[in-house]
Enzyme design. Structure first.
Site, PDB file in Angstrom:
ATOM      1  N   HIS A  84      -9.856   1.860  -0.116  1.00  0.00           N
ATOM      2  CA  HIS A  84      -8.398   1.857  -0.066  1.00  0.00           C
ATOM      3  C   HIS A  84      -7.899   1.381  -1.424  1.00  0.00           C
ATOM      4  O   HIS A  84      -8.050   0.202  -1.765  1.00  0.00           O
ATOM      5  CB  HIS A  84      -7.927   0.930   1.051  1.00  0.00           C
ATOM      6  CG  HIS A  84      -6.451   0.914   1.270  1.00  0.00           C
ATOM      7  ND1 HIS A  84      -5.564   1.584   0.456  1.00  0.00           N
ATOM      8  CD2 HIS A  84      -5.694   0.317   2.223  1.00  0.00           C
ATOM      9  CE1 HIS A  84      -4.340   1.394   0.896  1.00  0.00           C
ATOM     10  NE2 HIS A  84      -4.396   0.628   1.966  1.00  0.00           N
ATOM     11  N   HIS A 122      -3.194   8.188   5.798  1.00  0.00           N
ATOM     12  CA  HIS A 122      -3.500   6.918   5.138  1.00  0.00           C
ATOM     13  C   HIS A 122      -4.902   6.487   5.578  1.00  0.00           C
ATOM     14  O   HIS A 122      -5.716   6.116   4.765  1.00  0.00           O
ATOM     15  CB  HIS A 122      -2.444   5.893   5.560  1.00  0.00           C
ATOM     16  CG  HIS A 122      -2.405   4.667   4.737  1.00  0.00           C
ATOM     17  ND1 HIS A 122      -2.182   4.686   3.382  1.00  0.00           N
ATOM     18  CD2 HIS A 122      -2.554   3.356   5.070  1.00  0.00           C
ATOM     19  CE1 HIS A 122      -2.196   3.444   2.917  1.00  0.00           C
ATOM     20  NE2 HIS A 122      -2.424   2.624   3.922  1.00  0.00           N
ATOM     21  N   CYS A 132       0.796  -1.238   0.000  1.00  0.00           N
ATOM     22  CA  CYS A 132       0.000   0.000   0.000  1.00  0.00           C
ATOM     23  C   CYS A 132       0.825   1.284   0.000  1.00  0.00           C
ATOM     24  O   CYS A 132       0.253   2.372  -0.066  1.00  0.00           O
ATOM     25  CB  CYS A 132      -0.954  -0.015   1.189  1.00  0.00           C
ATOM     26  SG  CYS A 132      -1.951  -1.510   1.205  1.00  0.00           S
TER      27      CYS A 132
END
Lengths: 193, 399
Positions: free
Chosen positions: B323, B289, B158
């Site tokens: 996400h 995030h 990620c």
């Protein structure tokens, strides 16, 4: 950039398999896949020849296919079971950066950690990434792994299509040296890429 | 780090592909709602303009769709930077970095099924393998756009997109090229959906980052590109650049394969590295995030409070986009440019009752921008942490 040392470390030889088992025993590993033990054993062999692991080194893992054995295991989960029943351990160890992350943990290094994939001049790009980390003071040393997992998938892949794998695994430790070699020179020296 | 100009950008996600519309949607109560996965019953944020069909069965080939999105993003970013969808023929050495998780691995199920049974793999699965080995996404883009610099595909889960931008900037700083096409992409397929579900990281509801009742993340699709340039190269054809990348930091936890270090010690190291040239008090906001998992949000908020103090202004927008994995860092860099340009940052989406365990709550309502600096933080599987520092030049008005 200066290459302090490098070695090629084949998978599956009796000597190297024993080295993997030594890693398993040393770190009391139960779940980490054998491929990651192999990479750790390769690094141990390098450090035995040079010196103890330097503090806070960066880790770069460069590969054509990544941790193929675990990818195979996870896809087999999906083929056999419904998607709510796949193995979470297979998933987390199948992600491409799992080997680099596990190696960083085993060697307790907090330097940057990078996983790279490709087929053309990947080794040069990996050395280039190490070089910019060193020049930008992200870390003082970088441990690079060029590796593919020796497993049924990569064996079949190499048979079916013309692709060059990182077999045997190569591991090298580099540090900053502005009068040293360029990434291209190092890639050519090790892999003729 | 020497500043690097961001001269072009384009991003696509569940909120669409139009920059102004995406930024506007982040301030609107009516935004994209996710699809529900038919068997896992978890929300999935698919591309608004091209919802993929790979979320139910194991994808047979996502490469075509991936390259179509990447190429589209690159063309649009080039158009914004140079007024044309192709790189200019000005002799400037141009590199390419792509961050992705899923596209770094060959996942054709019929090939693996044949391996398992000892059968001959179907011809089209072998053809797909041959296609895969022709080049990583960055290597294909390099060829497609006739780029002459290095090409690299980063697969750092990620943080892949953030690292793609950071590495591109370091390439320029170290003189390996003067312009870099940096991309991030991930499409929602059954593999991450199943994996996050069985790990217990996926929420059954639209995610609620930083909320006391948060219970996991949602997967989203995203693709993005930014064009980085050395400032003197940019100034040869234009005036003062509007946006610069001012810092980049990266550090590893060496702690756990899937969980962040509870105190976020290496996230803090990455943030402080990105802030080498700009003190924390000058940063207006942190675009977090903020995945919505209990561990990520607590770790991240703790680090931000340590670095910036308890009055830190931070937020997450993953409740609006999901996400987007390898695209997340680069997409948020682009959206941060939109917030600086708008002169306003949105409320942290999905957070109604901030978790009392957080040292400071996220922004709960839209708020005016007060300085030109924004920090974008990213965390990933394997304990990878990255931070990007963005600056908008003075003299540009707000929209």
């Amino acid at each position: 950039m200066r290459m302090n040392d490098f070695l090629f470390f084949p998978q599956g030889t009796a000597e190297n398999t024993a080295a993997c088992e030594a890693v398993r025993a040393e770190h009391r590993i139960r779940r980490m896949p054998g491929y990651i033990l192999h990479l750790a054993a390769a690094a141990n062999a390098l450090f035995r020849r040079t010196s103890a692991p330097p503090d806070g080194f960066g880790v770069i893992f460069a590969s054509r296919f990544g941790p193929s054995g675990m990818v195979t295991a996870f896809i087999n989960d999906l083929l056999e079971y419904s998607p709510d029943q796949s193995g979470p351990g297979h998933f987390s160890h199948a992600v491409f950066n799992a080997p680099a992350a596990c190696l960083a943990k085993l060697f307790a290094t907090h330097g940057p950690c990078l996983s790279l994939q490709g087929f053309r001049s990947l080794s040069e790009s990996a050395f280039l990434s190490a070089d910019v980390w060193l020049k930008s003071a992200f870390c003082d040393n970088v441990l690079l792994f060029f590796s593919d997992e020796d497993c049924p998938f990569t064996e079949a892949a190499a048979q079916k299509v013309a692709c060059r794998l990182f077999l045997p695994t190569a591991v090298c430790l580099v540090s900053r040296d502005d009068a040293g070699k360029s990434p291209r020179e190092l890639a050519k020296e090790l892999f003729h890429e | 780090m020497n500043p690097v100009v961001i001269s072009g950008f384009h991003g696509e996600c569940a909120l669409g592909g139009d920059f102004r519309e995406i930024i506007a949607a982040m301030f609107s109560p009516q935004h994209a709602s996710p699809s529900m996965h038919p068997t896992l019953a978890i929300p999935v944020f698919r591309m608004k303009n091209d919802p993929g069909d790979d979320i139910v069965s194991i994808p047979s080939n996502t490469r075509t769709r991936t390259l179509a999105h990447l190429s589209g993003c690159v063309k649009n970013a080039l158009l914004r930077a140079f007024g044309q969808p192709d790189p200019p023929s000005d002799g400037v050495r141009t590199g390419c970095v792509v961050g992705t998780t899923g596209e770094a691995q060959f996942c054709r199920p019929d090939f693996y099924d044949a391996l398992r049974t000892g059968a001959e793999p179907p011809a089209d699965s072998v053809a797909a393998l041959a296609d895969f080995t022709q080049g990583s996404p960055a290597e294909v883009l390099k060829e497609r756009f006739h780029l002459d610099g290095p090409a690299l595909t980063v697969s750092n889960t990620c943080v892949s997109g953030a690292d793609a931008v950071g590495l591109g900037a370091l390439w320029i700083q170290c003189g390996y090229c003067s312009r870099v096409v940096c991309c991030g992409i991930d499409l929602a397929t059954l593999m991450p959906l199943s994996g996050f579900f069985t790990l217990g990281a996926a929420s059954l509801h639209p995610c609620r980052p930083f909320d006391r009742d948060r219970d996991g993340m949602n997967v989203g699709e995203g693709a993005a590109c930014v064009i980085l340039e050395r400032e003197d190269v940019y100034r040869k054809r234009s005036g003062t650049p509007e946006f610069r990348l001012r810092g980049y930091g990266a550090a590893g936890d060496a702690y756990h394969l899937t969980a962040p270090h509870p105190e976020g010690r290496s996230l803090e190291k990455a943030v402080r590295k990105a802030l080498e040239d700009v003190p924390p008090e000058q940063i207006d906001f942190v675009y977090a995030h903020g995945t919505g998992t209990v561990a990520n949000d607590l770790c991240e908020a703790s680090v931000l409070a340590r670095v910036f103090g308890n009055r830190v202004r931070y937020f997450s927008t993953k409740a609006l986009t999901g996400h987007t994995l390898g695209a997340s860092g680069i997409l948020r860099l682009i959206f941060a440019m939109g917030f600086l340009r708008k002169g306003s940052v949105p409320a942290s989406a999905g957070c109604v009752h901030p978790d009392d365990a957080l040292p400071a709550p996220p922004l709960l309502s839209p708020s005016a921008v007060r300085s030109p600096f924004a920090l974008i933080t990213s965390l990933a599987f394997g304990g990878c942490n990255s931070a990007l520092l963005l600056e908008r030049s003075e003299g540009f008005s707000c929209e």
